[in-house]
Design a protein around this motif. Structure first.
Motif, short mmCIF file in Angstrom:
data_model
loop_
_atom_site.label_atom_id
_atom_site.label_comp_id
_atom_site.label_asym_id
_atom_site.label_seq_id
_atom_site.Cartn_x
_atom_site.Cartn_y
_atom_site.Cartn_z
N SER B 4 0.84 -1.20 0.00
CA SER B 4 0.00 0.00 0.00
C SER B 4 0.87 1.23 0.00
O SER B 4 1.95 1.25 0.58
CB SER B 4 -0.88 0.01 1.24
OG SER B 4 -1.64 -1.15 1.29
N PRO B 6 0.94 5.40 0.94
CA PRO B 6 0.18 6.39 1.72
C PRO B 6 -0.67 7.25 0.80
O PRO B 6 -0.26 7.56 -0.34
CB PRO B 6 1.28 7.23 2.38
CG PRO B 6 2.50 6.40 2.33
CD PRO B 6 2.38 5.53 1.12
N TYR B 10 -5.43 12.59 5.23
CA TYR B 10 -5.94 11.77 6.32
C TYR B 10 -6.57 12.67 7.37
O TYR B 10 -6.33 13.89 7.38
CB TYR B 10 -4.81 10.97 6.98
CG TYR B 10 -4.28 9.84 6.14
CD1 TYR B 10 -4.83 8.56 6.22
CD2 TYR B 10 -3.23 10.05 5.26
CE1 TYR B 10 -4.33 7.54 5.44
CE2 TYR B 10 -2.73 9.02 4.47
CZ TYR B 10 -3.29 7.76 4.57
OH TYR B 10 -2.80 6.74 3.80
N LEU B 36 -3.26 7.71 9.19
CA LEU B 36 -2.02 7.19 8.63
C LEU B 36 -1.11 6.89 9.82
O LEU B 36 -0.80 7.80 10.60
CB LEU B 36 -1.34 8.21 7.72
CG LEU B 36 0.08 7.81 7.26
CD1 LEU B 36 0.03 6.60 6.35
CD2 LEU B 36 0.77 8.98 6.56
N THR B 162 -4.32 0.09 3.76
CA THR B 162 -3.16 0.06 4.67
C THR B 162 -2.43 -1.25 4.45
O THR B 162 -2.97 -2.19 3.90
CB THR B 162 -3.60 0.10 6.14
OG1 THR B 162 -4.39 -1.06 6.40
CG2 THR B 162 -4.39 1.35 6.46
N GLY B 166 -1.68 -2.74 9.36
CA GLY B 166 -2.25 -1.43 9.61
C GLY B 166 -1.23 -0.32 9.73
O GLY B 166 -1.57 0.86 9.69
N PHE B 168 2.25 1.52 8.37
CA PHE B 168 3.21 1.66 7.27
C PHE B 168 4.61 1.56 7.84
O PHE B 168 5.01 2.41 8.65
CB PHE B 168 3.01 3.01 6.56
CG PHE B 168 1.82 3.04 5.64
CD1 PHE B 168 1.96 2.76 4.29
CD2 PHE B 168 0.56 3.33 6.14
CE1 PHE B 168 0.86 2.79 3.44
CE2 PHE B 168 -0.55 3.36 5.29
CZ PHE B 168 -0.40 3.07 3.95
#
Lengths: 726, 726
Positions: B4, B6, B10, B36, B162, B166, B168
């Motif tokens: 994923s 970003p 957000y 995020l 994500t 969940g 990054f």
């Protein structure tokens, strides 16, 4: 796993995959046996059926615990059994809903329907931790069992292959019997023969085992096989008969979501209408409500039952709405519907030869409304399994131990039937003579009966009489003034009531009755009282246990035989603590006995290492008696400063000694059977422990003189080694 | 899910994947925000680090609960939020071990090392359900959070993609700042800009958000960005400084399996040797023991710390063995080893502009021995999240509510540092002036300090002062004789202490403080006392709440905006119960307030439907005060027969009214903030609820006059719709 085929030889064959069969499989797997478990259904239960777990059953499920197989950093932990927590029970508790109260609704002079009384489902006088009935779907219960059995099987060193959920399905039992001994050694060790058939392929297999358990329900085929009845001659004929009778009262049972303005829809309610019959409702998980609906109509002012074959779901819904008047009741999603006829029957015998045993619905049937069936069925097998464990491992005399199964469990079933017959007839508005009551139900009498029976229906009132296992006055080995000390409230033949204590090794507050998980061992509780008074007796008791003539050293299985897969390895006991190397070596671990020491003297005032061997060797099972118990409120009063301890002791009054009625100046030894029942209580004195030698000697074999030689495992014809647990 | 990337926009960016960041992510996800979450580490913690969860933290984790996503038969249940049980806490409790007691070991005149005292880790006077410290590995804690966040995210209607856990990873924060408002509407709604960089590919992304939370530890890069300090000028310079100091005392920390004859190896022990330094041990899951070892040597009779770069694992083991003398200590598997230097520092400010906030180790650092760091860090974010929720949903005035975060949490951190500084120096054998104590540690003074601070270290002593949220005497809106009734033991700025009650709708015995799971709502507890006296006041209170001028109707979010993903749908409240259709329609559900009614009159003597609207509409939140509490033993005495109830009432003395010090003849209203802290207590009278109007009006917006218009969600440049929660 690819399609598994049954092997030729097993320790035990379990017929039936319902709650009784699953309990048998779980216990026997825990004890390390290789079992063949078959069920004629292609899948576990998906809807409906039983749903109530009573307080005592929850206590048992907590005691079965949960085996963990998650890897730990650095590899297996030396000395730590792979078990923890109240896993099986907790899983169910998380999924279900709780019933604490029952509401009674009846017609009154002024109202069509009104709440006339309430009662706790498990009244205060019943001393149990989970003081409620847990409600959840039988399918969730079965899955919890299947998962736990699978986990435990994975811990066994080698077992025969099984299907993925552990149960061979769909398999029918075609026949089973016990063979007479021949020159073939297998006829002595594995005298039971069963012929089973795959439900689809019709392939048949002949299987030999030591024992076979018939948990195959009210129409048990195992029962018919051993009773000798023929198909067509009535299934309840033969050498074992089902005694009792059915009524003409038909009930519908339904799991549904509803919309209603009835205020007690989340209670267990017993609802009687004036003329339309009765309903019982029970809240269920996932927003469901279980309805038991009496199916009758009024014809010309006369009450007539609806014929069983005419009892449809629509009729059941219509009757329910009628009985609920004047409240609104709208039905939404219906999860399950079924019809049953009330009756009470009990098998005349639970076994013919103590090789093939019946249990659960195969031995007793009754109405579902009291929420007892699944509970008593599970506990039948829970009670049998530990006895089979002791016998199969060569420790117990089968001719003495095995008959206690029927004796104890048939007694409980009879008690249940007596209660259930009266209860269900009265709930249906019938008199004790099965005639219609003139004014329908007598609410007062019904409510009185309900309350009187709460002890029994909680499961805590399943009381066994005196026998070789329950050292009550009157039994041969029971000496007055030695057994059952005056004032003692722990009674042989009844469960050990709960007690909270401080585990010294880590100062955790724990429940004594849950400290030893179901592992096949007798739990020897040494209530050490006040050490100042009891120290000499404790020293002597320790020396006695370590002497060759103690029950602990006399009754042993062959070397290497464990009591269960969750035994703590011997290393745990020999490596830690103790001042005297010589004494430690003399105590050789015997997995069929374990010692718990509970001391009244405040635990800040002594050390584990002050206790004599073997008590101090069981370091993790030494306890201080200093946790407040609301049933012994006077213990809260006492506060004192321990000499030199630089602190105030919050409770020091030995609440558990008090609660159990044990004299802290004398001490006592409480033997608890592997199923949590008190076996014997003796004073902490020489006559006491000599008495225990007599107690155990009456049903256990003497290791030196009587133990059968260890036999080589029988060969397996399918090329898979079968593990024999002697 | 594929790798994923970003998104560009957000609601909130959370920097840091440790306990503080995870708590922020869990809370904000529960409130329905799109976040995020980045962490510079490639994986969650695998070994070592923090491991102690204190009683108050467990209480919070229980209150966060667990969302269930398992399908139910017949589809979703109308009106039932997808939450149950104390999931997150139970998961950790099942995996960890408990410390109930602390043992103190010191040299004595006759022994090299002896236990000189013990103390409960959470003494009896602290009123908390989990009266122990739970010990488990930080990695297990992080995984429990990650799993629960994942489950909750799956309940959200749409979120940005994500990575699988969940978070990054590995992503570094390069820079962050708050932009001034421009003509671009995004500059008003999403004024925070962050530049983040993938740790391996070095790809950078510019992200806009409403808020950014710096949970990135003691060397927080977020802090440096907003403080304006440059690399090289000392990381604690700039507009935000870290105030405090470090010592030269070096400690080694180790997780290991050991073999020992030290009797308290399963206790938390504080061990002082005469000259070799100190050790703290803590038992851990999986048979591990955590060691904190003071690293010093004696040189010519003078104590010298070992230099930090020379502090190896072998030296640590050697020191530990030395301090343990005369007991044997053998080390087996070592799971983790690290070195730290004791210091206490606190950030001068937690935010510069109330758009970028700091919390956890980014704002306070101290010694790990008191087991506080992870707890206070988690609770920082727990405390901030509900305030952000109210602000982002347009309900609260940011300029009033957001400053309370720093005010409340910095106060707790200062308290911690004060305690920790004194504690850790004394444990290391230093005087308050950092000089070596002449005789090493003074055990008596140390033990006294430990006990005095138990309330604080349990987490229950995190007390907030008076402010707009905590209606203590002295606050503008607080009128004497209306707020804080005489005798009341519930104190604004402190947590609501536990209380067990009977939930009328299903007669379950439940814990009042856990009935409303963390859902962003204020909990309005109506202690209704004796209905005979309070009925007129209750009726008036109901009419007030349903009037347009009540706080309930004044402070509302835009239509369709929920307080959290676990809100009970409005249907639950409008469809069930009530006698008066008109009254029901007048009560329009407001998810930011919920009502709990606790009645002293025994619950057999009244019906939910007797209560006025809106109280009776919250059917599942009406309670009887009749469950025994050991802290109110006198309530056990009272037993009476309810008129017409056909039963004896076991307890009827309203133990919880007594325990909370509330007059049952008058009643009271207790407002509990979304974080479980008492906000205000008023008498159940007109002045009382008018006072509450003043209380809420001081920090919430008036829906009619002040609510910002609902804005369209900002566009997403990556083609994925971003869900705006206003």
């Amino acid at each position: 796993m690819a399609q598994s085929r049954p092997q030729k030889i097993y320790d035990v064959v379990v017929v039936g995959g319902g709650p009784a069969g699953l309990m048998a499989a779980l216990c026997l797997t825990t004890y390390g046996f290789n079992i063949l478990h078959i069920d004629e259904r292609p899948h576990p239960t998906t809807a409906g059926r039983a749903d109530g777990i009573q307080p005592r059953t929850l206590e048992v499920l907590r005691n079965i615990g949960a085996v963990s197989t998650s890897p730990v950093p650095g590899g297996a932990i030396p000395g730590q059994p792979p078990i923890g927590g109240g896993g099986l029970a907790k899983k169910m508790i998380n999924q279900g809903v709780r019933v604490y109260e029952v509401a009674f609704w009846d017609p009154t002079p002024t109202q069509k329907l009104a709440r006339t009384s309430r009662a706790p489902s498990c009244p205060e006088f019943i001393d149990v931790v989970d003081n409620y009935t847990l409600l959840l779907h039988q399918g969730l219960i079965e899955h919890a069992f299947l998962d736990e059995i699978e986990t435990r099987r994975s811990v066994l060193p080698d077992t025969a292959p099984t299907p993925s959920d552990g149960v061979f399905r769909p398999y029918n039992l075609r026949d089973c019997r016990t063979l007479s001994p021949t020159s073939d050694p297998l006829s002595k060790t594995h005298p039971v023969e069963a012929i089973i058939e795959h439900g689809d392929t019709k392939a048949t297999y002949t299987v030999r085992s030591r024992y076979l358990l018939g948990c195959d329900g009210a129409k048990s085929h195992v029962r018919r096989c051993i009773a000798g009845g023929e198909v067509g001659d009535g299934e309840w004929q033969g050498k074992i008969t089902m005694q009792g009778s059915a009524t003409d009262i038909i009930w519908g049972v339904m799991d549904a979501r509803v919309k209603t303005n009835f205020p007690d829809i989340k209670y267990k309610c017993l609802i009687h209408s004036r003329t339309e019959g009765s309903i019982m409702i029970i809240p269920r998980e996932a927003g469901l409500v279980r309805f038991y609906v009496q199916l009758q109509t009024t014809n010309d002012g006369k009450v007539v039952s609806i014929a069983r074959d005419k009892a449809t779901q629509d009729i059941c819904i219509a009757r329910a709405k009628k009985i609920f008047e004047p409240f609104d009741l709208e039905f939404g999603y219906i999860d399950w519907f079924s019809v049953y006829q009330i009756g009470q029957r009990i098998a005349s015998q639970y076994t013919l030869d103590h090789r093939i045993f019946l249990g659960g619905d195969a031995t007793h049937t009754h109405s579902p409304q009291a929420g007892q069936g699944m509970n008593i069925s599970m506990l039948d097998m829970y009670s049998l399994a530990w006895k089979l464990n002791l016998v199969m491992k060569g420790l117990a005399r089968p001719e003495i131990l095995l008959p206690t199964y029927e004796q104890e469990r048939r007694g409980v079933a009879q008690e249940l039937l007596k209660f259930d017959g009266a209860y269900s007839r009265m709930f249906s508005g019938r008199g004790p003579d099965a005639t219609q009551l003139p004014n329908g139900v007598d609410p007062d009498a019904f409510i009185r009966m309900f309350k009187q029976n709460a002890f029994f229906t909680s499961g805590c009132g399943a009381v066994y009489g005196g026998n070789v296992l329950n050292a009550l006055p009157g039994e041969a080995i029971v000496q007055e003034n030695v057994f059952n000390p005056i004032g003692c409230k722990l009674i042989p033949g009844q469960r050990m009531t709960p007690g909270k204590v401080v585990r010294i090794v880590d100062a955790n507050q724990v429940r004594l009755q849950q400290e030893i998980k179901m592992n096949g061992a007798f739990r020897i509780h040494v209530f050490a009282g006040n050490l100042e008074q009891t120290r000499p007796a404790l020293e002597k008791f320790g020396a006695f246990i370590n002497s060759p003539r103690s029950f602990f050293n006399r009754h042993r299985a062959a070397p290497g035989i464990q009591a269960s897969i969750i035994d703590a390895p011997a290393a745990l006991i020999d490596n830690v603590g103790g001042r005297d190397g010589k004494q430690q070596r003399r105590h050789v671990f015997n997995p069929f006995f374990t010692f718990l020491t509970i001391v009244a003297t405040h635990w800040y005032q002594w050390e584990i290492d002050d206790l004599p061997s073997p008590l101090r060797l069981y370091r993790a099972q030494v306890y201080g008696d200093a946790v407040f118990d609301k049933r012994v409120p006077e213990s809260l009063q006492v506060a004192q400063t321990a000499p030199g301890a630089n602190t105030t002791l919050a409770t020091a009054a030995a609440p558990l000694h008090k609660k159990y009625g044990l004299d802290a100046n004398k001490g006592a030894i409480v033997v608890v059977r592997p199923d949590g029942y008190v076996g014997a209580v003796v004073e902490l004195c020489e006559q006491g422990w000599e008495g225990l030698n007599g107690y155990f000697g009456a049903f256990l074999k003497d290791a030196e003189r009587e133990r059968a030689p260890v036999r080589a495992p029988p060969p397996s014809d399918y090329g898979v080694p079968v593990r024999a647990v002697l």
